[in-house]
Design an enzyme around this catalytic site. Structure first.
Site, short mmCIF file in Angstrom:
data_model
loop_
_atom_site.label_atom_id
_atom_site.label_comp_id
_atom_site.label_asym_id
_atom_site.label_seq_id
_atom_site.Cartn_x
_atom_site.Cartn_y
_atom_site.Cartn_z
N HIS A 239 6.65 2.86 -25.43
CA HIS A 239 7.39 1.82 -24.70
C HIS A 239 8.80 2.27 -24.35
O HIS A 239 9.50 1.59 -23.59
CB HIS A 239 7.44 0.55 -25.56
CG HIS A 239 7.47 -0.71 -24.76
ND1 HIS A 239 7.70 -0.74 -23.41
CD2 HIS A 239 7.32 -2.02 -25.14
CE1 HIS A 239 7.68 -1.99 -22.98
NE2 HIS A 239 7.45 -2.79 -24.01
N ASP B 94 6.99 0.90 -19.30
CA ASP B 94 7.14 -0.55 -19.41
C ASP B 94 5.77 -1.22 -19.44
O ASP B 94 4.75 -0.62 -19.06
CB ASP B 94 7.96 -1.08 -18.23
CG ASP B 94 9.39 -0.58 -18.26
OD1 ASP B 94 9.92 -0.35 -19.37
OD2 ASP B 94 9.98 -0.39 -17.17
#
Length: 494
Positions: free
Chosen positions: A465, A469
């Site tokens: 992450h 995204d």
């Protein structure tokens, strides 16, 4: 006949340099393009290669001398080298009986410095033939077999089974029969080996600065010839921000075991491969901001296409049409649209890969390995199936080389072959994405208001992450789902 060695062009607005180091001395034999000396300018360090093979004659510019562009540095005598070589080609080494030969740990691969002696196939006093396997070593990544360098008799074993040995260490001594005479020469000391273990001699000024700064070669990216580390490379590495060390994990104490139960337990030492798998998987969880997103795919389209063409495919290409080629093609298709899933973090940079080296996770009797299908995005279905089949066989036989397991940019793991219905795969660092496939199972789904039975598979994408995204991860998985549910999209590239 002689050849002059002169100062090369040093760069825009740079007119002079200082001779930092000579790697050769007068009388030394030299080969074409072998590095002779190193020059330092105000901006960069410049290596000077040999323009010809021969013997180094006079050195005109000594270390510390300031020289201008095109100034004479040294003279190479070509005639001496030619006279030294026989007209009929290089002489073959003489053979001797009874010579003692050291059995050495071979080069273990990039970034691998030690191994464990797993098995000896021979015992002291056993007769051995040239290239016969003497022992097997286990590294963090693969098993390495050590062949006999000559025929003869095995003498003393210096590293017993279970011992940890470094690259270049002595394993045993053999009494050779018809051994090459030059093989009996003592092996070079570890200090004489190249600084990084890859056969590359780093710049002396760089080695000195590494010692001063407390840096290792594996912490520095070399900008010189063949990855040679230069002084400026060390300076840049020393100035780069240092990552904070991860806190050491607290060992979990073993629960008390009753005496009668302990007597029925079996304790087996973890192999180096299993230890490495455990460490790397835990490191991935500690270093990456790992998250998993899920979706499901109707496999009807792929199964119908495979059923229709599998016989023709196998007849033409000599390999079965499986599911992995469809998933590999679908992932390559999705990675073009969402390139951050095919990227990696390098310090404070994101490195985007304009190619796909697809890692295919394979379970073996000794543990999980991930061979790499290189340039999978440029392959057709048949090429992918053949390569996966070949790597799978080599993985199960323990014959994969280091290079076949390095450089992957994305990984596919198929837990469905073991019956897994749902799981969250763990990233394979430094990659930023891994796709988990699962079991195909008939399930009721709703289509145009009707409940129908379809062969469904859950898909799981674990991603980092920090650079991927949620929108990118979900988009990637949706594109894979679309390509698999309508395989014609792969042919149309839409």
């Amino acid at each position: 006949m002689s050849t002059e060695v002169r100062v090369p062009t040093l760069g825009e607005s740079v007119t002079e340099a200082t001779v930092a180091t000579w790697f050769k001395k007068p009388g030394d034999p030299i080969a074409v393009d072998e590095m002779l000396c190193e020059l330092e300018t105000d901006k960069v360090t410049v290596e000077v290669p040999s323009p010809a093979a021969g013997i180094l004659g006079e050195i005109v510019a000594q270390e510390g001398t300031t020289v201008s562009v095109d100034a004479l540095l040294a003279v190479i005598s070509e005639g001496a080298a030619k006279a030294a070589a026989p007209a009929s080609g290089p002489a073959k080494p003489a053979s001797v009986d009874g010579a003692k030969l050291d059995i050495m740990v071979p080069t273990l691969g990039e970034s691998v410095t030690e191994a464990t002696v797993a098995s000896w196939f021979k015992r002291p006093g056993d007769a051995i033939a040239r290239d016969e396997m003497l022992c097997e070593l286990e590294t963090d990544k693969v098993s390495v077999e050590v062949p006999a360098p000559a025929s003869g008799t095995l003498g003393e074993i210096l590293a017993d089974e279970g011992a940890t040995v470094a690259a270049g260490a002595r394993l045993a001594v053999m009494i050779a029969r018809d051994a090459p005479q030059d093989s009996a020469a003592p092996s070079p000391s570890p200090a004489a080996a190249p600084a990084n273990g890859k056969g590359i001699e780093h710049a002396p000024s760089a080695r000195k600065m590494m010692a001063e700064k407390g840096l290792r070669p594996d912490q520095i990216t070399g900008s010189g010839r063949d990855g040679r580390i230069m002084k400026d490379d060390v300076r840049r590495a020393a100035q780069a921000p240092k990552p904070e060390p991860a806190p050491a994990p607290t060992p979990v104490p073993r629960a008390p075991v009753a005496a009668e139960d302990e007597a029925r337990e079996e304790r087996v030492r973890m192999t180096r491969l299993r230890q490495t798998i455990a460490r790397r998987l835990k490191d991935a969880q500690n270093s990456a901001a790992m998250l998993t997103t899920y979706n499901e795919v109707d496999m009807s389209g792929v199964m119908a296409l495979r059923r229709e063409y599998k016989d023709l495919f196998e007849k033409k290409h000599g390999v079965k049409l499986g599911f992995m080629s469809f998933f590999t093609k679908a992932c390559c298709h999705a990675l073009r649209e969402v390139p951050e899933v095919n990227a990696e973090i390098d310090g404070t940079d994101i490195v985007y890969k304009n190619f796909v080296h697809m890692g295919i996770a394979v379970g073996t009797p000794t543990g999980l390995v991930v061979p790499v299908v290189r340039n999978a995005d440029q392959m057709g279905f048949a090429e992918i199936e053949k390569k996966i089949a070949e790597l799978g066989i080599r993985a199960r036989d323990g014959k994969l080389s280091m290079s076949e397991m390095q450089g992957g940019t994305f990984t596919i793991s198929n837990g469905g072959v073991y019956g897994s219905l749902m799981s969250s795969p763990i990233l394979n660092p430094p990659q930023s994405g891994i796709l988990g496939m699962h079991k195909i199972q008939d399930r009721p789904v709703v289509e145009t208001g009707q409940i129908v039975i379809r062969p469904m598979m859950y898909l799981a994408l674990s991603y980092d992450h920090r650079i991927v995204d949620g929108k990118g991860a979900v988009t990637f998985l949706v594109r894979v789902k679309e390509a698999l549910e309508d395989p014609r999209r792969l042919l149309m590239d839409i």
